[in-house]
Design an enzyme around this catalytic site. Sequence first.
Site, PDB file in Angstrom:
ATOM      1  N   SER A 127     -22.400  72.910 -64.101  1.00  0.00           N
ATOM      2  CA  SER A 127     -22.892  73.320 -62.786  1.00  0.00           C
ATOM      3  C   SER A 127     -23.288  74.795 -62.805  1.00  0.00           C
ATOM      4  CB  SER A 127     -21.829  73.009 -61.726  1.00  0.00           C
ATOM      5  OG  SER A 127     -22.333  73.112 -60.417  1.00  0.00           O
ATOM      6  N   ASP A 270     -26.479  62.425 -60.399  1.00  0.00           N
ATOM      7  CA  ASP A 270     -26.229  63.766 -59.854  1.00  0.00           C
ATOM      8  C   ASP A 270     -27.173  64.050 -58.679  1.00  0.00           C
ATOM      9  OD1 ASP A 270     -25.681  66.477 -59.456  1.00  0.00           O
ATOM     10  OD2 ASP A 270     -25.517  66.894 -61.600  1.00  0.00           O
ATOM     11  N   HIS A 303     -22.459  64.395 -59.322  1.00  0.00           N
ATOM     12  CA  HIS A 303     -22.305  65.700 -59.964  1.00  0.00           C
ATOM     13  C   HIS A 303     -20.926  65.893 -60.587  1.00  0.00           C
ATOM     14  CE1 HIS A 303     -23.230  69.901 -60.702  1.00  0.00           C
ATOM     15  NE2 HIS A 303     -22.162  70.284 -60.037  1.00  0.00           N
TER      16      HIS A 303
END
Length: 329
Positions: A127, A270, A303
């Site tokens: 991330s 995601d 995610h």
Amino acid sequence: MSLQKIDIFDFTLQNGSYKRWLPLYFQAFGQPIGTAPVVLVNHALTGNSQVTGENGWWNALIGTEKTIDTDFYTIIAFNIPGNGFGGQAENLIQNYKDFTTKDIALLFWEGLQFLGIHRLFAVIGGSLGGGIAWEMGFLKPNHIENLIPVASDWKASDWLIANVLVQDKILNNSEKPVHDARLHAMLLYRTPQSFKAKFNRSKNENQELYQIESWLLHHGEKLESRFALESYKLMNHLLKTIGESTNCGQFIGFAKQTTANIHLIAVDSDYFFTADENRETYEILKRVNSNVSYHEIQSLHGHDAFLIEFEQLNAILKNTFTTQKIKLN
């Protein structure tokens, strides 16, 4: 293992702001610095430098006889300045919009130089941490052997920038900013399919709330209890600055110049850093660089799969890290 500090003096941010002093906290794991290949691990938005050991958030990946083996590698993990890990009030930043991921990447390189580390066997991050890894590569394209951004991308998309704005509005206007921003963020970190599989419209024991409501409220309270408002504002803001100073032409220039092996790892579901954006990045890279690979984690969970689907992540990374061990043994 313990939290250590490097004092960074006379640092100028990308916007021209001058910082006489910034503390950079870090932890080191595995082999002593200078005796083994170095792996830098960059944490995500609410993460920290405790990547392995007690309360380690990537224990399934990093540790003795794990994929990133502490018996073989030196592992360094910096705390993004302002994340407040360890309770240091001095580490909170008020003027959060002054900072960019490029600033953080520069600070990390300064920290590594202070430690006598000039080359990295790998830099890996999920991330926001992956975005910082990209920025570190842009700054020093020939000083990283393996660049491994996970559930990330080299630039913030319009979708990501839009969600950063919504988060920022919540953080600056809500009566319970950290709590309420976290509720919204969890809808981006997971998927409708993940929620259905986990809750399926069931209610809790007293029938007052749906279990999804209880779960979201729990996550809001949990983060509120351990994360400062100033930290959340800064980390959220940094997301939209990923790749801010790099256009597509410059990115292609980096791809041509770098000696790094680039391992792109996306998550098929995601909603934050979408797989489509990663596939597009791969298509751009492979035209000019043969040392690039693309992998996709298959998951219901969106995610957060980079923190959940450890078997798949270990399988993707195993070859990179075990091959190096075989070479040197």
